[in-house]
Design a protein around this motif. Structure first.
Motif, PDB file in Angstrom:
ATOM      1  N   ALA A 187       2.006  13.144 -12.793  1.00 15.05           N
ATOM      2  CA  ALA A 187       3.183  12.124 -13.076  1.00 15.05           C
ATOM      3  C   ALA A 187       3.439  11.628 -11.455  1.00 15.05           C
ATOM      4  O   ALA A 187       3.050  12.303 -10.567  1.00 15.05           O
ATOM      5  N   LEU A 188       3.749  10.243 -11.488  1.00 20.38           N
ATOM      6  CA  LEU A 188       3.753   9.438 -10.299  1.00 20.38           C
ATOM      7  C   LEU A 188       5.209   9.248 -10.042  1.00 20.38           C
ATOM      8  O   LEU A 188       5.803   8.567 -10.900  1.00 20.38           O
ATOM      9  N   ILE A 189       5.604   9.533  -8.713  1.00 18.87           N
ATOM     10  CA  ILE A 189       6.977   8.727  -8.402  1.00 18.87           C
ATOM     11  C   ILE A 189       6.593   8.086  -7.319  1.00 18.87           C
ATOM     12  O   ILE A 189       6.136   8.630  -6.040  1.00 18.87           O
TER      13      ILE A 189
ATOM     14  N   PRO B 205       0.796  -1.187   0.029  1.00 15.49           N
ATOM     15  CA  PRO B 205       0.054  -0.033  -0.001  1.00 15.49           C
ATOM     16  C   PRO B 205       0.879   1.063   0.038  1.00 15.49           C
ATOM     17  O   PRO B 205       2.075   1.344   0.077  1.00 15.49           O
ATOM     18  N   THR B 206       0.303   2.292  -0.131  1.00 17.39           N
ATOM     19  CA  THR B 206       1.097   3.653  -0.177  1.00 17.39           C
ATOM     20  C   THR B 206      -0.045   4.555   0.210  1.00 17.39           C
ATOM     21  O   THR B 206      -1.368   4.529   0.468  1.00 17.39           O
ATOM     22  N   ILE B 207       0.814   5.820   0.855  1.00 24.21           N
ATOM     23  CA  ILE B 207       0.125   6.912   1.152  1.00 24.21           C
ATOM     24  C   ILE B 207       0.483   7.888  -0.069  1.00 24.21           C
ATOM     25  O   ILE B 207       1.537   8.026  -0.388  1.00 24.21           O
TER      26      ILE B 207
ATOM     27  N   GLY C 136      -1.778  -4.380  -7.609  1.00 23.52           N
ATOM     28  CA  GLY C 136      -0.629  -3.458  -7.508  1.00 23.52           C
ATOM     29  C   GLY C 136       0.625  -4.176  -7.264  1.00 23.52           C
ATOM     30  O   GLY C 136       0.526  -5.604  -7.339  1.00 23.52           O
ATOM     31  N   SER C 137       1.632  -3.333  -6.878  1.00 17.72           N
ATOM     32  CA  SER C 137       3.187  -3.986  -7.138  1.00 17.72           C
ATOM     33  C   SER C 137       3.215  -4.865  -5.760  1.00 17.72           C
ATOM     34  O   SER C 137       2.429  -4.856  -4.742  1.00 17.72           O
ATOM     35  N   MET C 138       4.458  -5.796  -5.860  1.00 15.73           N
ATOM     36  CA  MET C 138       4.604  -6.569  -4.503  1.00 15.73           C
ATOM     37  C   MET C 138       5.677  -6.027  -3.699  1.00 15.73           C
ATOM     38  O   MET C 138       6.767  -5.438  -4.309  1.00 15.73           O
TER      39      MET C 138
ATOM     40  N   ASP D  98      -7.683  14.460  -7.020  1.00 10.71           N
ATOM     41  CA  ASP D  98      -6.888  13.659  -6.191  1.00 10.71           C
ATOM     42  C   ASP D  98      -6.682  12.223  -6.835  1.00 10.71           C
ATOM     43  O   ASP D  98      -6.985  12.117  -8.041  1.00 10.71           O
ATOM     44  N   SER D  99      -6.512  11.192  -5.776  1.00 12.96           N
ATOM     45  CA  SER D  99      -6.283   9.878  -6.504  1.00 12.96           C
ATOM     46  C   SER D  99      -7.450   9.067  -6.479  1.00 12.96           C
ATOM     47  O   SER D  99      -7.292   7.897  -6.911  1.00 12.96           O
ATOM     48  N   THR D 100      -8.472   9.472  -5.944  1.00  7.78           N
ATOM     49  CA  THR D 100      -9.686   8.584  -5.761  1.00  7.78           C
ATOM     50  C   THR D 100     -11.112   9.067  -6.132  1.00  7.78           C
ATOM     51  O   THR D 100     -11.853   8.229  -6.459  1.00  7.78           O
TER      52      THR D 100
HETATM   53  O1  TA6 Z   1      -2.861   3.413  -9.813  1.00  4.11           O
HETATM   54  C1  TA6 Z   1      -2.516   4.555  -9.004  1.00  4.11           C
HETATM   55  C2  TA6 Z   1      -1.621   3.901  -7.827  1.00  4.11           C
HETATM   56  O2  TA6 Z   1      -2.515   3.329  -6.690  1.00  4.11           O
HETATM   57  C3  TA6 Z   1      -1.293   5.390  -7.133  1.00  4.11           C
HETATM   58  O3  TA6 Z   1      -2.170   5.868  -6.418  1.00  4.11           O
HETATM   59  C4  TA6 Z   1      -0.022   4.858  -6.458  1.00  4.11           C
HETATM   60  O4  TA6 Z   1      -0.502   4.451  -5.212  1.00  4.11           O
HETATM   61  C5  TA6 Z   1       0.774   3.772  -7.208  1.00  4.11           C
HETATM   62  O5  TA6 Z   1      -0.349   3.324  -8.026  1.00  4.11           O
HETATM   63  C6  TA6 Z   1       0.913   2.258  -6.666  1.00  4.11           C
HETATM   64  O6  TA6 Z   1       1.251   1.568  -7.613  1.00  4.11           O
HETATM   65  P1  TA6 Z   1       2.079  -0.034  -7.513  1.00  4.11           P
HETATM   66  O7  TA6 Z   1       2.039  -0.555  -8.661  1.00  4.11           O
HETATM   67  O8  TA6 Z   1       3.277   0.366  -6.802  1.00  4.11           O
HETATM   68  O9  TA6 Z   1       1.000  -0.580  -6.273  1.00  4.11           O
END
Ligand code: TA6
Length: 306
Positions: free
Chosen positions: A104-106, A9-11, A139-141, A285-287
């Protein structure tokens, strides 16, 4: 019940610039806000907005747990996360330039997960998930969660017999395809990694739907090419003013899976999901998206039977 699993998860830290991002310049921020991050959490948000009960599972850190809990609370996310002691939940920096469409997403890598953490998550899943449930892994692992762990997770879900949806990429996506899960949503680049050379996109989707119930290939602003059994569609979203595309795909997936569990037809679920996603990109925002706006936009979604 639907369970979303966000392994990493992320913030989301939303960075609103006072102009365009320029190298060799001190780019000033107008404001900074925080939003829900992590694909599974976004999926859960969309499902809840559509009134479909769900619970967010996965990992989270403890050193910034208060910040994450505050966002989960604000967004109304029912959750039961495994706390990874002494580590932070990572952040995604969403950069938005003044009067410029899109973001842009970092994104940070995330904290390493131990075998003990994995055991806690798998035990929770085994205890909660029933055959009639739906599980969405998105999402990613995180570091420490390997492909073999994903194989073990999918094997556990297969043993339970629930509906398994995956919004994954790279080797994780290939693992999901090999395991014949029920839903995948590669984008137009990721599908190339699971495509036989020289095969058209439609033929690839037709081939995949022989073993995977629902295949959605997202094509960004151009829509998506989707297949289920012998139904294939090219979806074109309505034209809207895009403020922030971050989270649009997650909104689509959450709304699509929610619609399926509400017994909507494949075509209906696709148009609802596309409309929710089109509403989402109009917010910075993101949601956030508006169900009412999505209901109006749904009439403008173009569905071409292939
Ligand atoms: O798809 C958007 C998003 O969920 C962003 O809000 C950010 O949290 C990112 O993707 C996380 O990506 P990841 O693939 O690392 O889980």
């Amino acid at each position: 019940m639907i369970y979303t699993i966000t392994l990493n998860p992320t913030i989301d830290r939303m960075l609103y610039l006072d102009g365009e991002l320029t190298k060799e310049k001190n780019n000033r921020l107008e404001r900074v806000t925080y939003d829900l991050g992590g694909k599974g959490h976004h999926n859960s948000y969309a499902m809840s907005k559509l009134g479909v009960e769900n619970q967010a599972l996965g990992f989270c850190g403890t050193t910034n747990l208060g910040e994450l809990e505050k966002i989960l609370e604000e967004k109304g996310i029912n959750h039961d996360l495994v706390e990874v002691y002494g580590k932070p939940t990572r952040e995604s920096y969403v950069i938005l330039e003044k009067n410029v469409s899109g973001s842009a997403l970092i994104t940070e890598k995330g904290s390493a997960i131990s075998n003990y953490d994995k055991t806690l998550l798998f035990d929770k899943i085994e205890e909660k998930v029933e055959e009639e449930d739906t599980v969405l892994i998105s999402g990613s692992m995180p570091p420490g969660f390997e492909i073999r762990d994903l194989e073990e997770l999918i094997k556990l879900l297969k043993k339970i017999g629930c509906f398994i949806a995956c919004d994954l990429s790279g080797d994780a996506l290939k693992t999901a395809v090999k395991a014949k899960v029920n839903f995948i949503k590669p984008n137009r680049f990721e599908i190339l990694e699971i495509t036989e050379q020289g095969k058209s996109l439609l033929d690839t989707v037709k081939e995949l739907t022989k073993t995977i119930d629902y295949v959605v290939v997202s094509q960004g602003g151009s829509g998506s090419l989707c297949g289920h059994k012998n139904e294939f569609y090219q979806i074109t979203p309505p034209v809207v003013v895009v403020k922030n595309d971050t989270g649009a795909g997650d909104c689509f997936v959450g709304a699509f899976i929610a619609s399926l569990t509400q017994q909507k037809t494949f075509a209906e679920a696709l148009t609802i999901a596309t409309a929710c996603s089109a509403s989402k990109v109009q917010h910075d925002d993101s949601t956030t998206f508006s169900v009412k706006d999505a209901q109006n936009l749904q009439k403008k979604v173009r569905l071409e039977k292939l």
